[in-house]
Design an enzyme around this catalytic site. Sequence first.
Site, PDB file in Angstrom:
ATOM      1  N   LEU A  69      36.437 -16.287  31.108  1.00 43.11           N
ATOM      2  CA  LEU A  69      36.340 -16.871  32.444  1.00 43.11           C
ATOM      3  C   LEU A  69      35.193 -17.876  32.535  1.00 43.11           C
ATOM      4  O   LEU A  69      34.253 -17.839  31.746  1.00 43.11           O
ATOM      5  CB  LEU A  69      36.166 -15.747  33.472  1.00 43.11           C
ATOM      6  CG  LEU A  69      37.250 -14.661  33.380  1.00 43.11           C
ATOM      7  CD1 LEU A  69      36.801 -13.384  34.039  1.00 43.11           C
ATOM      8  CD2 LEU A  69      38.547 -15.174  33.982  1.00 43.11           C
ATOM      9  N   PRO A  70      35.250 -18.795  33.514  1.00 42.75           N
ATOM     10  CA  PRO A  70      34.278 -19.894  33.562  1.00 42.75           C
ATOM     11  C   PRO A  70      32.856 -19.523  33.976  1.00 42.75           C
ATOM     12  O   PRO A  70      31.916 -20.171  33.548  1.00 42.75           O
ATOM     13  CB  PRO A  70      34.887 -20.867  34.592  1.00 42.75           C
ATOM     14  CG  PRO A  70      36.311 -20.460  34.748  1.00 42.75           C
ATOM     15  CD  PRO A  70      36.359 -19.002  34.467  1.00 42.75           C
ATOM     16  N   ASN A  81      33.368 -15.742  38.810  1.00 44.12           N
ATOM     17  CA  ASN A  81      34.743 -15.506  38.373  1.00 44.12           C
ATOM     18  C   ASN A  81      34.879 -14.144  37.700  1.00 44.12           C
ATOM     19  O   ASN A  81      35.847 -13.409  37.928  1.00 44.12           O
ATOM     20  CB  ASN A  81      35.196 -16.592  37.401  1.00 44.12           C
ATOM     21  CG  ASN A  81      35.246 -17.969  38.011  1.00 44.12           C
ATOM     22  OD1 ASN A  81      34.643 -18.914  37.501  1.00 44.12           O
ATOM     23  ND2 ASN A  81      35.955 -18.131  39.112  1.00 44.12           N
ATOM     24  N   THR A 100      30.898 -16.723  29.207  1.00 43.02           N
ATOM     25  CA  THR A 100      29.450 -16.905  29.125  1.00 43.02           C
ATOM     26  C   THR A 100      28.896 -16.779  30.539  1.00 43.02           C
ATOM     27  O   THR A 100      29.128 -17.651  31.380  1.00 43.02           O
ATOM     28  CB  THR A 100      29.087 -18.278  28.534  1.00 43.02           C
ATOM     29  OG1 THR A 100      29.639 -18.380  27.221  1.00 43.02           O
ATOM     30  CG2 THR A 100      27.570 -18.443  28.451  1.00 43.02           C
ATOM     31  N   LYS A 144      24.176 -16.076  23.163  1.00 46.07           N
ATOM     32  CA  LYS A 144      25.002 -17.251  23.496  1.00 46.07           C
ATOM     33  C   LYS A 144      24.212 -18.264  24.311  1.00 46.07           C
ATOM     34  O   LYS A 144      24.303 -19.483  24.086  1.00 46.07           O
ATOM     35  CB  LYS A 144      26.242 -16.800  24.271  1.00 46.07           C
ATOM     36  CG  LYS A 144      27.113 -17.952  24.803  1.00 46.07           C
ATOM     37  CD  LYS A 144      27.657 -18.819  23.679  1.00 46.07           C
ATOM     38  CE  LYS A 144      28.384 -20.059  24.209  1.00 46.07           C
ATOM     39  NZ  LYS A 144      29.613 -19.768  24.920  1.00 46.07           N
ATOM     40  N   LYS A 158      26.280 -25.342  33.644  1.00 45.41           N
ATOM     41  CA  LYS A 158      26.213 -23.943  34.091  1.00 45.41           C
ATOM     42  C   LYS A 158      25.449 -23.078  33.097  1.00 45.41           C
ATOM     43  O   LYS A 158      24.577 -22.288  33.476  1.00 45.41           O
ATOM     44  CB  LYS A 158      27.644 -23.409  34.273  1.00 45.41           C
ATOM     45  CG  LYS A 158      27.747 -21.972  34.745  1.00 45.41           C
ATOM     46  CD  LYS A 158      27.956 -20.965  33.608  1.00 45.41           C
ATOM     47  CE  LYS A 158      29.262 -21.171  32.897  1.00 45.41           C
ATOM     48  NZ  LYS A 158      29.478 -20.142  31.838  1.00 45.41           N
TER      49      LYS A 158
END
Length: 328
Positions: A95-96, A100, A126, A201, A276
């Site tokens: 998912l973004p 979300n 992420t 990440k 983001k």
Amino acid sequence: KPTIFIQPDNCCWHLWERRLNSMCSRAMASKTPVGFIGLGNMGNPMAKNLVKHGYPVVAYDIFPEACKEFQDSGAQVMDSPADVAERADRIITMLPSSPNAVEVYTGANGILKKVKKGSLLIDSSTIDPAVSKELAKAVEKMGAVFMDAPVSGGVGAARAGNLTFMVGGVEQEFDAAKELLTCMGSNVIYCGEVGTGQAAKICNNMLLAISMIGTAEAMNLGIRLGLDPKLLAKILNMSSGRCWSSDTYNPVPGVMEGVPSANNYQGGFGTTLMAKDLGLAQITAINTKTPVPFGSLAHQIYRMMCAKGYALKDFSAVFQFLREEENL
């Protein structure tokens, strides 16, 4: 010749029996459906690789058109994340953003509405490590297991099944997660407790953004000094300035084929998503009182790009941005 059968002692026999039962259990589990939620640029090829490895996929995406390809190929497409949880006890989400992920897991039609006890939920989005930890607590209350497993490698690696997964969660569940993740990646690394996958990440993407900006600056300077861009890239890639942004994902149009810069910066990893991720790095840096001056500057540059029409382009479009922004 007569067949000679040696009776194993009780210890060896029980060990052999446990191994056989384990092999049978894994074989049976492998035939059960795997849920996949989020069929975007990354999720789509990841889910396809699961199918290629023989896993029936139960899919959902908030955009129905993203599911059409899977529906046409015979995969089950559900109307909500909750419906996916009802059909599958192993689910991967891609998912973004943090909001979300929270909605997909805990929303009115979220996974936790119908999740089965003992289910394995793997989030490859992420997101903020703190959000991963909160989701893990909510999942644990329902008797299921949550692991964060964000990825690195981009769309090309997702298509080729060569992603790197950074996994956080209960170590005893790592092998169960790895069984699925090795279908989509060539490197699956256990990082520690829930949230550590996200931490790895975020650090990786902050470095990626910094190196992409540096590559774009160096290429732009060289071109303005009269160097041929392909020649300059060749020199950089056999010298100490070499990095992934220069030798695998070069941001200059015409230098490489099969990368977003060769396609007007379409596809790939969006500038909005990079901004983001850099925002997440800033939040964690503030919380841990860690100085990240280059990370902060990279964040500002990608935010500026979003405000100036680059939001939907690949993050390597920073080269085009620098070329057009004479006043920077």
